[in-house]
Design a protein around this motif. Sequence first.
Motif, PDB file in Angstrom:
ATOM      1  N   ARG A   1     -14.143  -5.116   1.505  1.00 38.56           N
ATOM      2  CA  ARG A   1     -14.606  -4.899   0.002  1.00 38.56           C
ATOM      3  C   ARG A   1     -14.434  -6.108  -0.884  1.00 38.56           C
TER       4      ARG A   1
ATOM      5  N   ARG B   1      -7.930  -0.147 -14.315  1.00 34.48           N
ATOM      6  CA  ARG B   1      -7.969   0.085 -12.775  1.00 34.48           C
ATOM      7  C   ARG B   1      -6.623   0.387 -12.007  1.00 34.48           C
ATOM      8  N   ALA B   2      -5.335  -0.360 -12.694  1.00 34.42           N
ATOM      9  CA  ALA B   2      -4.195  -0.252 -12.064  1.00 34.42           C
ATOM     10  C   ALA B   2      -3.662   1.365 -12.204  1.00 34.42           C
TER      11      ALA B   2
ATOM     12  N   LEU C   1     -20.148  -7.972 -15.710  1.00 33.88           N
ATOM     13  CA  LEU C   1     -19.103  -8.417 -14.899  1.00 33.88           C
ATOM     14  C   LEU C   1     -17.929  -8.834 -15.677  1.00 33.88           C
TER      15      LEU C   1
ATOM     16  N   ASN D   1     -25.429 -11.479 -15.445  1.00 26.59           N
ATOM     17  CA  ASN D   1     -25.308 -10.391 -16.455  1.00 26.59           C
ATOM     18  C   ASN D   1     -25.354 -10.878 -17.737  1.00 26.59           C
TER      19      ASN D   1
ATOM     20  N   LEU E   1      -6.624 -11.876  -5.882  1.00 29.27           N
ATOM     21  CA  LEU E   1      -7.767 -10.566  -5.611  1.00 29.27           C
ATOM     22  C   LEU E   1      -7.231  -9.792  -4.282  1.00 29.27           C
TER      23      LEU E   1
ATOM     24  N   LEU F   1      -3.333  -1.959  -5.071  1.00 24.03           N
ATOM     25  CA  LEU F   1      -3.880  -0.794  -5.457  1.00 24.03           C
ATOM     26  C   LEU F   1      -3.896   0.256  -4.436  1.00 24.03           C
ATOM     27  N   GLY F   2      -3.120   0.145  -3.420  1.00 24.49           N
ATOM     28  CA  GLY F   2      -3.153   1.142  -2.190  1.00 24.49           C
ATOM     29  C   GLY F   2      -4.416   0.951  -1.255  1.00 24.49           C
ATOM     30  N   VAL F   3      -5.052  -0.107  -1.248  1.00 25.36           N
ATOM     31  CA  VAL F   3      -6.263  -0.216  -0.303  1.00 25.36           C
ATOM     32  C   VAL F   3      -5.820  -1.215   1.166  1.00 25.36           C
TER      33      VAL F   3
ATOM     34  N   TRP G   1      -4.405  -4.898  -2.369  1.00 27.71           N
ATOM     35  CA  TRP G   1      -3.084  -4.070  -1.500  1.00 27.71           C
ATOM     36  C   TRP G   1      -2.240  -3.329  -2.614  1.00 27.71           C
TER      37      TRP G   1
ATOM     38  N   ALA H   1     -13.211   1.858 -10.680  1.00 30.24           N
ATOM     39  CA  ALA H   1     -13.060   3.004  -9.575  1.00 30.24           C
ATOM     40  C   ALA H   1     -12.797   2.547  -8.265  1.00 30.24           C
ATOM     41  N   TYR H   2     -12.332   1.279  -8.168  1.00 32.24           N
ATOM     42  CA  TYR H   2     -12.052   0.610  -6.956  1.00 32.24           C
ATOM     43  C   TYR H   2     -11.109   1.368  -6.062  1.00 32.24           C
ATOM     44  N   ALA H   3      -9.968   1.709  -6.401  1.00 31.65           N
ATOM     45  CA  ALA H   3      -9.186   2.358  -5.909  1.00 31.65           C
ATOM     46  C   ALA H   3      -8.605   3.870  -6.348  1.00 31.65           C
TER      47      ALA H   3
ATOM     48  N   GLN I   1       0.729  -1.190  -0.032  1.00 31.94           N
ATOM     49  CA  GLN I   1       0.113  -0.017  -0.003  1.00 31.94           C
ATOM     50  C   GLN I   1       0.705   1.187  -0.107  1.00 31.94           C
TER      51      GLN I   1
ATOM     52  N   ALA J   1      -5.646   4.223  -9.950  1.00 37.31           N
ATOM     53  CA  ALA J   1      -5.158   4.354  -8.686  1.00 37.31           C
ATOM     54  C   ALA J   1      -3.766   5.333  -8.570  1.00 37.31           C
TER      55      ALA J   1
ATOM     56  N   ALA K   1      -6.690 -10.687 -12.527  1.00 33.83           N
ATOM     57  CA  ALA K   1      -7.296 -10.742 -10.907  1.00 33.83           C
ATOM     58  C   ALA K   1      -8.315  -9.527 -10.834  1.00 33.83           C
ATOM     59  N   LEU K   2      -9.379  -9.279 -11.722  1.00 38.69           N
ATOM     60  CA  LEU K   2     -10.249  -8.599 -11.565  1.00 38.69           C
ATOM     61  C   LEU K   2     -11.268  -8.830 -10.529  1.00 38.69           C
ATOM     62  N   PHE K   3     -11.893  -8.080  -9.786  1.00 36.61           N
ATOM     63  CA  PHE K   3     -12.719  -8.506  -8.615  1.00 36.61           C
ATOM     64  C   PHE K   3     -14.009  -9.091  -9.431  1.00 36.61           C
ATOM     65  N   PRO K   4     -14.289 -10.364  -9.157  1.00 38.64           N
ATOM     66  CA  PRO K   4     -15.324 -10.991  -9.872  1.00 38.64           C
ATOM     67  C   PRO K   4     -16.835 -10.590  -9.342  1.00 38.64           C
ATOM     68  N   HIS K   5     -16.728  -9.831  -8.245  1.00 37.77           N
ATOM     69  CA  HIS K   5     -18.110  -9.449  -7.713  1.00 37.77           C
ATOM     70  C   HIS K   5     -18.465  -8.060  -8.053  1.00 37.77           C
TER      71      HIS K   5
ATOM     72  N   TRP L   1     -24.477 -13.342  -6.876  1.00 38.18           N
ATOM     73  CA  TRP L   1     -24.284 -11.943  -7.601  1.00 38.18           C
ATOM     74  C   TRP L   1     -25.379 -11.952  -8.749  1.00 38.18           C
TER      75      TRP L   1
END
Lengths: 361, 224
Positions: free
Chosen positions: B134, A144-145, A128, B224, B117, B124-126, B122, A104-106, A80, A148, A92-96, B221
């Motif tokens: 999340r 995404r990368a 998704l 889609n 994931l 990504l700085g979170v 991490w 927009a995640y970070a 971090q 941030a 490693a995209l967030f599947p949910h 979920w």
Amino acid sequence: MAGELNCACRTRLDSGFSLDAQLRIPFDQSPVTVLFGPSGSGKTTLLRMLAGLDRPAEGIITFRGERWFDASSSLCLPPQKRRAGFLFQDYALFPHLNVAYNIAYAARPGKGREYLKAFGLADLAGRLPRSISGGQQQRVALARALAAEPALLLLDEPLSALDAATRLRTRHQLRDMLLTAGVPSIIITHDRMEAVALGDWMAVMVGGRILQAGPVQEVFRHPVNGQVAECVGVENVLPARIAARENGLLTLEIGAARLQSIDSGEAGPVVACIRAEDVAISRDLSATSSARNRLAGHVRSVILEGPLARVELDCGIPLVAVVTAQSVAEMRLQAGDAVSAIVKTTSVHVAPWSENDSAAK
Amino acid sequence: MDWQAIWLSVRLAASTTVILLMVGVPLAYWISFSRRRWKFLVEAVVALPLVLPPTVLGFYVLLAIGPRSPVGALYARLTGGMLPFSFQGLLLASVLYSLPFTVQPVAAAFAGVDRKLVEASWCLGVSRAATFRRVIVPLAAPGIATGAILSFAHTMGEFGVVLMVGGNIAGVTRTVSISIYDQVQSLDYGAATETSLFLLAISFAVLAATYALQRRVWAIWPAN
């Protein structure tokens, strides 16, 4: 876009693999660095240590003068704090989360939308990750990368999960996107074409060690030793002995054959590196030409590879030539034909022999 | 049917589940992600209620919360009440007794979340805490639901621990299973049948729901 990455790390994995990487990357002159090497050479391990995901046993890592890791003072910044974006091989995209939320995640407020549009993903905003193609996933991961706002971007074989056609198309887009973003990047690849297309600077890693680092063309043209030469795809890496040295030229003794090269100041045991495309084939066994190196021999095999043909020769030493399929047809080359191989003196690159050169074994 | 006992059991099971979610989820996170060498000891302690006879567990809890124990003395000083043979004492025992039923499914669900994931978040700085909230919790939601449902059902049907720690006080510690035992003892087979059938139906419904969740018969979920 500035600064320098300095890394001197040693670690030992449970598997017994030991890594000892010394690397300095000047991002000022070369924004995109390629970390190149065969599978299992420790590239991903090194990248994870740079990201702060794995901890080296010893050593030091600094970026832009800031210490990220220093074993001597037990300093190890968490991922971090390093702000080193990491693009995983399978993204490693967030599947949910849908595409828009992934990007927009970070990101700071508003940045997400900006990157969504800039990467041409607005139409996919509500989808998704599992419902979009590999190429699209790669773009989402990159967006995404970058959204941030990382200080450094680490990409682990970013194109390997794509099918061949998409990979070619994406290669150039990827470089453009990285340059536009202006974030210094390190890309892992084991593909020569990718290395050339993506990188400005290149570090060659074999067996857990960085063997050579420098501008991409420089590394390809002047590999520091036979191991690197083989690694970057020089087809002919031949152990040689320096038989004579005069007028800025070297005479190399390779088995029964003799070749001339430019004197680059090497001494001791060396390897002669000759790219296959620098070997010309002639049916004429006697004529003289400007080329000093002319070896008589015969054709062992001819393999057609699309517009090119790979011709294996036996000239007392094994030699591989790559010529156009057209020439092969015109010369009616077949296995067993007597030919001579012609190599320009300037095409013979002499590098020190290293213990691990497989050609010498 | 002994509605008072049923209502008491429901209250006990619901309170136990809420407390277990607060205690068990962080514990499960630690078990899933810690690299401490002595982690196995904690895992073994958490799993103990699975193999220990409820009477043994109840006996130790009774000793531990008695007025002469530090815990019991502290509780008496703070509240003026006593833990043994009270609803609060029963609640404490139930939490311990059902701990593995929360921790194990939740820990398994956490372990099933793709490590990459978490690392991606991490990088990504979170922060770790935000990543947990999340990424890990949403992806482990079915496992957390399973843990909650199992803990609820397990507490609904507990007998030995209740008898040891709570005794048999109507409206305070007489749960459904004790009520059934009483009914059988007094040869009131009609009432026992009714209550048992009720408990059987609830247990079946709960387990069916759990397995459905695990198989994701219901999409967690939106598709889609």
